[in-house]
Scaffold this motif. Sequence first.
Motif, short mmCIF file in Angstrom:
data_model
loop_
_atom_site.label_atom_id
_atom_site.label_comp_id
_atom_site.label_asym_id
_atom_site.label_seq_id
_atom_site.Cartn_x
_atom_site.Cartn_y
_atom_site.Cartn_z
N LYS A 113 5.86 36.57 24.05
CA LYS A 113 7.06 36.49 23.33
C LYS A 113 7.79 37.83 23.39
O LYS A 113 8.90 37.78 23.42
CB LYS A 113 6.80 36.08 22.04
N LYS A 114 7.04 38.91 23.35
CA LYS A 114 7.64 40.33 23.48
C LYS A 114 8.12 40.74 24.67
O LYS A 114 8.45 41.80 24.93
CB LYS A 114 6.72 41.28 22.72
N LEU B 45 1.85 36.40 21.54
CA LEU B 45 2.74 37.13 20.96
C LEU B 45 3.21 38.32 21.87
O LEU B 45 4.45 38.72 21.98
CB LEU B 45 2.15 38.06 19.73
N GLN C 127 -3.84 34.09 20.14
CA GLN C 127 -2.60 34.54 19.43
C GLN C 127 -2.03 35.64 19.90
O GLN C 127 -0.83 35.93 19.83
CB GLN C 127 -2.75 34.39 17.82
N ARG D 287 -4.74 38.41 16.93
CA ARG D 287 -3.41 38.98 16.27
C ARG D 287 -3.95 40.77 16.03
O ARG D 287 -3.15 41.54 16.17
CB ARG D 287 -2.70 38.56 15.06
#
Length: 393
Positions: free
Chosen positions: A297-298, A294, A290, A259
């Motif tokens: 997802k975006k 992420l 991760q 992240r």
Amino acid sequence: MLCIMAFQTPALSNGAERNGKRMDDLASLMALHSVEGVGDTFLRRLLDEFETPKAVFRASVKELLRVERLPEKTARAVRSGRGEAEREAERRVAAAKKAGARILAWHEESYPRLLKEMDDFPSFLYVRGDADVLAQERAMAVVGTRRATSYGKKMAHDVAFELARRGVSIVSGLARGVDSAAHRAALEAEGGTTVAVLGCGIDRAYPPENRDLMTEITKRGAVVTEFPPGAPPESTHFPKRNRIIAGLGQGVLVVEAPRRSGALITAKWAEEYNRSVFAVPGPATSPASQGCNLLLKKGAVLVETWEDIAADLPVLGLEAGEERKDGAAPKVEFTVSEEEAIYEYLSPADPVHIDSLALKTGFSISTLLTHLLSMEIRDVVEQLPGKLFLRKA
């Protein structure tokens, strides 16, 4: 975008040959650039107003302040700092020559056009290798964590290799892990080229263990940096390095990234420059994936093979192969039932140790090794150092 051709200066040679006059012109530009407070943006604004470095240095503070948003402190530094600036420029030119590097100025024809789409593109690039590779617009950035898993390294290698052998230049940052895997894959591909962007001076290899890789890249591509010779690999340099990685490619593929990762900074720069962002999915339980999950997802494009990039980025001029109509994975053929049992306990993402396989399957180590060798020969599994095994098909 700022006008960059307003001033008159002889075009620098695209090859290694340079006469004294051209070197003087380059040194004058670099001297102005090295004055405290000038940098890339004000260098181009000053030349837009005064046309030549000599005219800038001759101007009064009042005249200099006609330049949009130029601070008075910078104007006074220009007025009083010419001597030291010229000496610094001479040092940089000499150090670059000693390192076997070329200094590529932003107004030269071979300066990469894609970089000029950035508002903050660097005025000078220090280049070792073939500077023309930088201008290749069929280029893709591949980045990821330094602490890559075997899965991450394999994905970076496989995608980069397939792109490189189809004529796409691979851009990355010469770091450990994903970056190194991508560079090496491009070098393995027949006719492949790669560009390594440094966060330090062109005369330094960072990390040190990649010195040989850096040398190989200069033979089949280019090593480039905006930082002058001698510049150390400071933490503040890498976000700037990452923007060049993003700027040199048509898109950015993030293979593995936590992240908090420099690879995610590169992806952010890609969005800023209207580049496509791609990400390789990974296990939800893996910290190394991760950041990629992420990004997905975006709205990043999910990548399992090079064909996902080809389909989403037609500017690369690639044609993906025919997809299986039923969407199913190819069927794995097993010669004996024991192979199928072993295969079920293997993963394409997380390597499994031979001892764990023995516990799960109940087979002896010698039996496992016999079957695993047969499966490895048929390209069904992959053996990693330390008696670790991955499913390939």
